[in-house]
Design an enzyme around this catalytic site. Structure first.
Site, PDB file in Angstrom:
ATOM      1  N   GLY A   1       0.875  -1.167   0.000  1.00 13.21           N
ATOM      2  CA  GLY A   1       0.000   0.000   0.000  1.00 13.21           C
ATOM      3  C   GLY A   1       0.913   1.218   0.000  1.00 13.21           C
ATOM      4  O   GLY A   1       1.980   1.166   0.621  1.00 13.21           O
TER       5      GLY A   1
ATOM      6  N   TYR B   1      -9.905  -4.846  -6.848  1.00 12.25           N
ATOM      7  CA  TYR B   1      -9.823  -4.442  -5.425  1.00 12.25           C
ATOM      8  C   TYR B   1     -11.036  -4.891  -4.628  1.00 12.25           C
ATOM      9  O   TYR B   1     -12.165  -4.836  -5.130  1.00 12.25           O
ATOM     10  CB  TYR B   1      -9.754  -2.913  -5.315  1.00 12.25           C
ATOM     11  CG  TYR B   1      -8.462  -2.315  -5.803  1.00 12.25           C
ATOM     12  CD1 TYR B   1      -7.378  -2.176  -4.948  1.00 12.25           C
ATOM     13  CD2 TYR B   1      -8.345  -1.888  -7.123  1.00 12.25           C
ATOM     14  CE1 TYR B   1      -6.194  -1.625  -5.395  1.00 12.25           C
ATOM     15  CE2 TYR B   1      -7.160  -1.337  -7.582  1.00 12.25           C
ATOM     16  CZ  TYR B   1      -6.084  -1.203  -6.710  1.00 12.25           C
ATOM     17  OH  TYR B   1      -4.913  -0.665  -7.162  1.00 12.25           O
ATOM     18  N   TRP B   2     -10.811  -5.315  -3.398  1.00 18.18           N
ATOM     19  CA  TRP B   2     -11.885  -5.550  -2.427  1.00 18.18           C
ATOM     20  C   TRP B   2     -11.487  -4.738  -1.188  1.00 18.18           C
ATOM     21  O   TRP B   2     -10.684  -5.201  -0.370  1.00 18.18           O
ATOM     22  CB  TRP B   2     -11.975  -7.028  -2.046  1.00 18.18           C
ATOM     23  CG  TRP B   2     -12.406  -7.936  -3.150  1.00 18.18           C
ATOM     24  CD1 TRP B   2     -13.669  -8.399  -3.374  1.00 18.18           C
ATOM     25  CD2 TRP B   2     -11.581  -8.523  -4.173  1.00 18.18           C
ATOM     26  NE1 TRP B   2     -13.671  -9.230  -4.476  1.00 18.18           N
ATOM     27  CE2 TRP B   2     -12.407  -9.318  -4.983  1.00 18.18           C
ATOM     28  CE3 TRP B   2     -10.206  -8.442  -4.494  1.00 18.18           C
ATOM     29  CZ2 TRP B   2     -11.926 -10.026  -6.085  1.00 18.18           C
ATOM     30  CZ3 TRP B   2      -9.728  -9.151  -5.590  1.00 18.18           C
ATOM     31  CH2 TRP B   2     -10.587  -9.931  -6.369  1.00 18.18           C
TER      32      TRP B   2
ATOM     33  N   GLY C   1       8.444  10.988 -13.434  1.00 20.76           N
ATOM     34  CA  GLY C   1       8.915   9.717 -13.988  1.00 20.76           C
ATOM     35  C   GLY C   1      10.342   9.817 -14.505  1.00 20.76           C
ATOM     36  O   GLY C   1      11.228  10.339 -13.821  1.00 20.76           O
TER      37      GLY C   1
ATOM     38  N   ARG D   1      -6.129   8.979  -7.245  1.00 24.67           N
ATOM     39  CA  ARG D   1      -6.704   7.755  -7.820  1.00 24.67           C
ATOM     40  C   ARG D   1      -8.209   7.952  -7.952  1.00 24.67           C
ATOM     41  O   ARG D   1      -8.969   7.651  -7.024  1.00 24.67           O
ATOM     42  CB  ARG D   1      -6.425   6.545  -6.907  1.00 24.67           C
ATOM     43  CG  ARG D   1      -4.967   6.236  -6.689  1.00 24.67           C
ATOM     44  CD  ARG D   1      -4.317   5.608  -7.925  1.00 24.67           C
ATOM     45  NE  ARG D   1      -2.907   5.365  -7.721  1.00 24.67           N
ATOM     46  CZ  ARG D   1      -1.931   6.241  -7.985  1.00 24.67           C
ATOM     47  NH1 ARG D   1      -2.219   7.438  -8.457  1.00 24.67           N
ATOM     48  NH2 ARG D   1      -0.673   5.922  -7.785  1.00 24.67           N
TER      49      ARG D   1
ATOM     50  N   GLY E   1       7.196   5.762  -7.187  1.00 26.38           N
ATOM     51  CA  GLY E   1       6.969   6.999  -6.450  1.00 26.38           C
ATOM     52  C   GLY E   1       7.094   6.803  -4.938  1.00 26.38           C
ATOM     53  O   GLY E   1       7.650   7.652  -4.236  1.00 26.38           O
ATOM     54  N   ASP E   2       6.594   5.671  -4.430  1.00 22.92           N
ATOM     55  CA  ASP E   2       6.649   5.410  -2.981  1.00 22.92           C
ATOM     56  C   ASP E   2       8.100   5.230  -2.530  1.00 22.92           C
ATOM     57  O   ASP E   2       8.499   5.712  -1.465  1.00 22.92           O
ATOM     58  CB  ASP E   2       5.869   4.143  -2.622  1.00 22.92           C
ATOM     59  CG  ASP E   2       4.441   4.166  -3.135  1.00 22.92           C
ATOM     60  OD1 ASP E   2       3.902   5.266  -3.324  1.00 22.92           O
ATOM     61  OD2 ASP E   2       3.868   3.076  -3.344  1.00 22.92           O
TER      62      ASP E   2
ATOM     63  N   ASN F   1       4.497   1.271   1.747  1.00 24.35           N
ATOM     64  CA  ASN F   1       5.712   1.140   0.931  1.00 24.35           C
ATOM     65  C   ASN F   1       6.696   2.270   1.264  1.00 24.35           C
ATOM     66  O   ASN F   1       7.907   2.053   1.378  1.00 24.35           O
ATOM     67  CB  ASN F   1       5.391   1.210  -0.569  1.00 24.35           C
ATOM     68  CG  ASN F   1       4.368   0.160  -0.998  1.00 24.35           C
ATOM     69  OD1 ASN F   1       4.117  -0.787  -0.268  1.00 24.35           O
ATOM     70  ND2 ASN F   1       3.785   0.344  -2.166  1.00 24.35           N
TER      71      ASN F   1
ATOM     72  N   LYS G   1       7.456  15.019  -8.988  1.00 22.47           N
ATOM     73  CA  LYS G   1       8.073  13.863  -9.654  1.00 22.47           C
ATOM     74  C   LYS G   1       7.518  13.761 -11.067  1.00 22.47           C
ATOM     75  O   LYS G   1       6.326  13.954 -11.283  1.00 22.47           O
ATOM     76  CB  LYS G   1       7.729  12.584  -8.875  1.00 22.47           C
ATOM     77  CG  LYS G   1       8.346  12.519  -7.493  1.00 22.47           C
ATOM     78  CD  LYS G   1       7.741  11.407  -6.662  1.00 22.47           C
ATOM     79  CE  LYS G   1       6.398  11.794  -6.090  1.00 22.47           C
ATOM     80  NZ  LYS G   1       5.740  10.779  -5.275  1.00 22.47           N
TER      81      LYS G   1
END
Ligand code: ADP
Length: 306
Positions: free
Chosen positions: A29, A101-102, A227, A167, A258-259, A33, A225
């Site tokens: 997550g 996802y759940w 990439g 997201r 990213g994390d 992370n 950031k």
């Protein structure tokens, strides 16, 4: 200098295709992370803790054991009767990854429900980390509980770090999403957005526009950031500075680029306050992470990067 870092959010059970129909279980997550990479690279006299909520079931216990094994502290993780962690499955088809996802009733949604507990954990920490995903999973009242504690931490001069990690599928309403991300930034002293997300959702035309928008919200320090195009730093009254990405010989898996950048950056910036050196280090670590499978790459595999 020693210190205490606390990352706040949702760690999920990850199911990944192993062989045929067999699945391999992991835990990941965004905010976890980031804590993982901060723990890898901070000196041992620093503490790194994770704040979330899990259930009282077996898989929750396994997740806590996993987190502890990484060296990230679990003493601020609440256990909530009748809930379980969120879960996601990675599907691999022709080298392309997709996700199911759940998580709609995950235990982590209750992470801010005990305001006293949240306040005590934040008061016991020097660096606070959260993300747009942390905000997306919370009910509006819980968002307000969390942000009011973080605003207090910022006012006390603590480093409050926010990755907007936008997201859209986690949010029901686009306007509410943009307002809540902006409120998260206002509560923070360091914002670490990805330019692609900011351009797509806030309509920023260039990196300078992203920096100007977050400055306008009262954020003193910004790392944008972009990439493989590197990062742009805007710290205090300094002129913006550009730090290029590091070379990746073979891109294997961009999960958690990213994390890992955030965690490695904080591990250096938290200790010596030098953002350029921290970004150079973080770019090397993120490049190393991209060269390996999975969100959580072990330190020995990243040896060449530091
Ligand atoms: P996110 O994963 O949050 O979208 P980015 O894609 O901007 O974040 O990547 C985060 C960091 O990872 C970048 O700042 C850069 O250092 C590194 N990175 C990402 N993609 C590449 C790449 N193709 N080559 C080298 N470094 C990369």
């Amino acid at each position: 200098m020693t210190g205490r870092l606390l990352s706040i959010g949702e760690c999920m059970v990850e199911l990944m295709q192993a062989e045929g129909d067999l699945l391999r279980k992991g835990y990941a997550g965004d905010t976890f992370n980031t804590a993982y990479y901060a723990r890898l690279f901070l000196p041992q006299d620093w503490s790194v803790d994770y704040l979330t909520a899990v259930g009282t079931d077996t898989v929750s216990g396994e997740m806590l054991a996993f987190i502890e094994k990484t060296g990230v502290g679990t003493s601020h993780i609440r256990r909530v009767e009748g809930r379980t962690p969120g879960l996601y499955m990675i599907h691999l088809k022709d080298g392309e990854r997709s996700f199911s996802y759940w998580r709609s009733v995950s235990a982590a949604k209750t992470l801010a429900d005990d305001a006293d507990h949240l306040r005590a954990a934040i008061e016991a920490s020097d660096i606070l980390v959260f993300s747009g995903i942390t905000l997306a999973i919370l009910a509006p009242t819980a968002v307000e509980t969390l942000l009011s504690e973080l605003r207090r931490a910022k006012a006390e001069g603590k480093l409050v770090v926010f990755d907007p990690n936008i997201r859209p599928r986690l949010w029901d309403d686009k306007q509410y999403m943009l307002e809540t991300i902006s409120a998260g930034a206002r509560a923070s002293s360091l914002v670490m957005p990805s330019f692609d997300d900011e351009a797509a959702h806030f309509g920023d035309t260039d990196i300078a526009a992203t920096i100007a928008r977050y400055r306008g919200l009262g954020v003193d320090n910004i790392v944008v950031k972009d990439g493989p195009n590197g990062v742009t730093l805007s710290f205090g009254s300094n002129e913006p500075q550009f730090v290029p990405a590091a070379k990746v010989t073979k891109i294997v898996d961009t999960t958690s680029a990213g994390d890992s950048f955030n965690g490695a950056f904080l591990a250096r910036y938290g200790v010596d306050g030098n953002p350029v050196a921290a970004a150079q280090f973080a770019a090397r670590i993120a490049a190393g992470v991209i060269g390996h499978h999975g969100a959580l790459v072990s330190k020995d595999k990243l040896q060449a990067a530091f």
